[in-house]
Every structure is written in C-alpha cells, then in structure tokens.
Design a protein around this motif. Structure first.
Motif, short mmCIF file in Angstrom:
data_model
loop_
_atom_site.label_atom_id
_atom_site.label_comp_id
_atom_site.label_asym_id
_atom_site.label_seq_id
_atom_site.Cartn_x
_atom_site.Cartn_y
_atom_site.Cartn_z
N LEU A 3 -1.11 17.32 30.44
CA LEU A 3 -2.87 17.50 31.16
C LEU A 3 -3.08 16.49 31.33
CD1 LEU A 3 -5.00 19.24 31.86
CD2 LEU A 3 -5.51 19.59 29.71
N ASP A 4 -3.36 15.35 30.72
CA ASP A 4 -3.66 13.93 30.49
C ASP A 4 -2.94 13.32 31.74
OD1 ASP A 4 -5.19 14.61 27.93
OD2 ASP A 4 -3.92 13.85 26.85
N GLU A 5 -2.15 13.06 31.54
CA GLU A 5 -1.48 12.91 32.98
C GLU A 5 -2.13 12.65 34.10
OE1 GLU A 5 3.20 11.06 31.44
OE2 GLU A 5 2.41 13.59 32.20
N PHE A 6 -2.11 14.29 34.42
CA PHE A 6 -2.77 14.75 35.54
C PHE A 6 -4.12 14.32 35.82
CE2 PHE A 6 -4.82 18.50 37.81
CZ PHE A 6 -4.31 19.02 38.49
N ARG A 7 -5.03 14.48 34.47
CA ARG A 7 -6.30 14.12 34.93
C ARG A 7 -6.45 12.54 35.70
NH1 ARG A 7 -10.42 17.31 32.77
NH2 ARG A 7 -9.24 18.93 30.66
N GLY A 8 -5.25 12.34 34.35
CA GLY A 8 -5.06 10.58 34.87
C GLY A 8 -4.98 10.13 36.45
N SER A 9 -4.42 10.99 37.21
CA SER A 9 -3.47 10.77 37.93
C SER A 9 -5.10 10.76 39.61
CB SER A 9 -2.90 11.79 38.83
OG SER A 9 -3.40 12.96 38.80
N VAL A 10 -6.31 11.29 38.92
CA VAL A 10 -7.41 11.53 39.92
C VAL A 10 -7.85 9.86 40.35
CG1 VAL A 10 -9.34 12.41 40.35
CG2 VAL A 10 -8.17 14.10 38.95
N THR A 11 -7.77 9.42 39.23
CA THR A 11 -7.89 7.87 39.91
C THR A 11 -6.97 7.37 40.72
OG1 THR A 11 -6.43 6.52 38.15
CG2 THR A 11 -8.63 7.47 37.66
N GLN A 12 -6.03 7.98 41.19
CA GLN A 12 -5.17 7.53 42.60
C GLN A 12 -5.41 7.73 44.10
OE1 GLN A 12 -2.71 4.67 42.02
NE2 GLN A 12 -3.30 5.82 40.04
N PRO A 13 -5.59 7.17 45.19
CA PRO A 13 -5.82 8.01 46.34
C PRO A 13 -5.75 9.35 46.69
CG PRO A 13 -4.83 6.34 46.70
CD PRO A 13 -4.77 5.95 44.88
N ALA A 14 -4.13 9.34 45.90
CA ALA A 14 -3.85 10.81 46.94
C ALA A 14 -3.04 11.46 45.80
CB ALA A 14 -2.89 10.29 47.56
N LEU A 26 -6.90 21.94 42.45
CA LEU A 26 -7.80 21.12 41.38
C LEU A 26 -7.68 20.17 41.66
CD1 LEU A 26 -6.07 23.33 37.93
CD2 LEU A 26 -8.69 23.60 39.19
N TRP A 27 -7.25 18.88 41.87
CA TRP A 27 -6.52 17.66 41.97
C TRP A 27 -7.05 17.26 43.03
CZ3 TRP A 27 -6.11 13.72 45.36
CH2 TRP A 27 -6.24 12.14 44.57
N TRP A 28 -8.10 17.79 43.99
CA TRP A 28 -8.85 17.91 45.34
C TRP A 28 -10.57 18.13 44.70
CZ3 TRP A 28 -8.61 14.19 48.24
CH2 TRP A 28 -7.30 13.80 49.14
N GLY A 32 -14.09 15.56 44.05
CA GLY A 32 -14.77 15.96 44.50
C GLY A 32 -15.14 16.59 45.79
N ASP A 33 -13.54 16.48 46.02
CA ASP A 33 -13.56 16.74 47.74
C ASP A 33 -13.51 18.22 47.18
OD1 ASP A 33 -13.07 17.49 50.53
OD2 ASP A 33 -12.02 15.46 50.07
N TRP A 34 -14.87 19.55 47.40
CA TRP A 34 -14.44 20.52 47.95
C TRP A 34 -13.75 21.42 48.72
CZ3 TRP A 34 -15.44 25.32 50.69
CH2 TRP A 34 -15.24 27.02 49.56
N HIS A 53 -9.09 29.14 43.55
CA HIS A 53 -9.96 30.01 44.54
C HIS A 53 -11.54 30.58 44.15
CE1 HIS A 53 -9.56 31.98 49.19
NE2 HIS A 53 -11.03 31.18 48.63
N ALA A 54 -10.39 31.02 43.62
CA ALA A 54 -12.66 32.38 42.69
C ALA A 54 -12.60 30.82 41.59
CB ALA A 54 -11.21 33.63 40.96
N TYR A 55 -11.99 30.22 40.88
CA TYR A 55 -13.16 29.19 40.06
C TYR A 55 -13.99 28.26 41.52
CZ TYR A 55 -13.33 24.11 39.04
OH TYR A 55 -14.15 22.76 38.93
N LEU A 56 -12.97 27.97 42.13
CA LEU A 56 -13.62 27.31 43.41
C LEU A 56 -14.65 28.14 44.36
CD1 LEU A 56 -10.99 25.43 45.17
CD2 LEU A 56 -12.54 24.14 44.25
N HIS A 57 -15.40 29.04 44.37
CA HIS A 57 -16.19 30.37 45.30
C HIS A 57 -17.21 30.19 43.92
CE1 HIS A 57 -14.98 30.59 48.83
NE2 HIS A 57 -13.91 30.75 48.37
N ARG A 58 -16.43 30.00 42.48
CA ARG A 58 -17.57 30.35 41.44
C ARG A 58 -18.08 29.20 41.54
NH1 ARG A 58 -16.39 29.67 35.76
NH2 ARG A 58 -18.07 29.81 34.61
N LYS A 59 -17.44 27.86 41.16
CA LYS A 59 -18.29 26.81 41.84
C LYS A 59 -19.42 26.26 42.59
CE LYS A 59 -17.22 22.13 41.47
NZ LYS A 59 -16.18 21.23 41.20
N GLU A 60 -19.21 27.37 44.06
CA GLU A 60 -20.21 26.53 44.69
C GLU A 60 -21.82 27.66 44.69
OE1 GLU A 60 -18.92 27.65 49.07
OE2 GLU A 60 -17.67 29.00 48.56
N GLY A 61 -21.06 28.84 43.41
CA GLY A 61 -22.37 29.97 43.76
C GLY A 61 -21.76 31.21 44.44
#
Length: 95
Positions: A3-14, A26-28, A32-34, A53-61
């Motif tokens: 999980l820590d490696e996955f979180r850390g990968s978000v600093t990369q461009p892809a 989840l990475w996107w 911040g790219d919904w 998909h559910a999480y993303l729609h919950r996030k958008e309201g």
C-alpha cells in the motif's frame, strides 16, 4: 506492491504498469483526475472495479448512482470517510 509503494507511485507522471483497472482508477483519483479514474473503473468488469466506480460516484455526490455500483460490487455503502474508503479498496485489491 505494498500500500505504501502504491501511494508513493502517485508522485510519478504515469501509473505503474501493469495495474489492475481498480488500482489504475484509484491511482488517477489520487492524482485528482476524476475523469481518468472513472474511465479506468468503467473499463473493469469485476466487483473491485464496481466498488471503485461506486466510490467515485460517492465522491462526486451522485449517491443514487453510487448505490447502484455498490450493489453491483456486492457491498453496502460505507459509513467511513472517502479517504478511508480509498485506503480500504486499495488494501483489498493489493492483497
């Protein structure tokens, strides 16, 4: 990948490859790219993709759409925060 490696990968461009669609979504989302997150979640056809998909729609309201996707994922809508749900999904998919 942890999980820590996955979180850390978000600093990369892809996102790292290969990643299952739920993790790519989840990475996107973490970047911040919904829209890209939503595209990745839609591209997956498994229960984990439906959960993201559910999480993303919950996030958008859009709670009614989120409820549909939680049912497709076989999960109840959580009573946790969005960051906690993101972590739960990532941890489960990585396991």
């Amino acid at each position: 990948m942890t999980l820590d490696e996955f979180r850390g990968s978000v600093t990369q461009p892809a996102p790292p490859t290969p990643l299952p669609k739920p993790l790519e979504a989840l990475w996107w989302d973490a970047k911040g790219d919904w829209n890209r997150a939503h595209e990745a979640a839609q591209a997956g056809e498994d229960a984990d993709s439906a959960w993201v998909h559910a999480y993303l729609h919950r996030k958008e309201g859009d709670l009614s759409n989120a409820a549909y996707w939680y049912r497709r994922a076989g999960r109840a809508p959580p009573a946790t925060s969005l960051p906690d749900e993101w972590t739960s999904i990532a941890r489960d998919v990585l396991a």
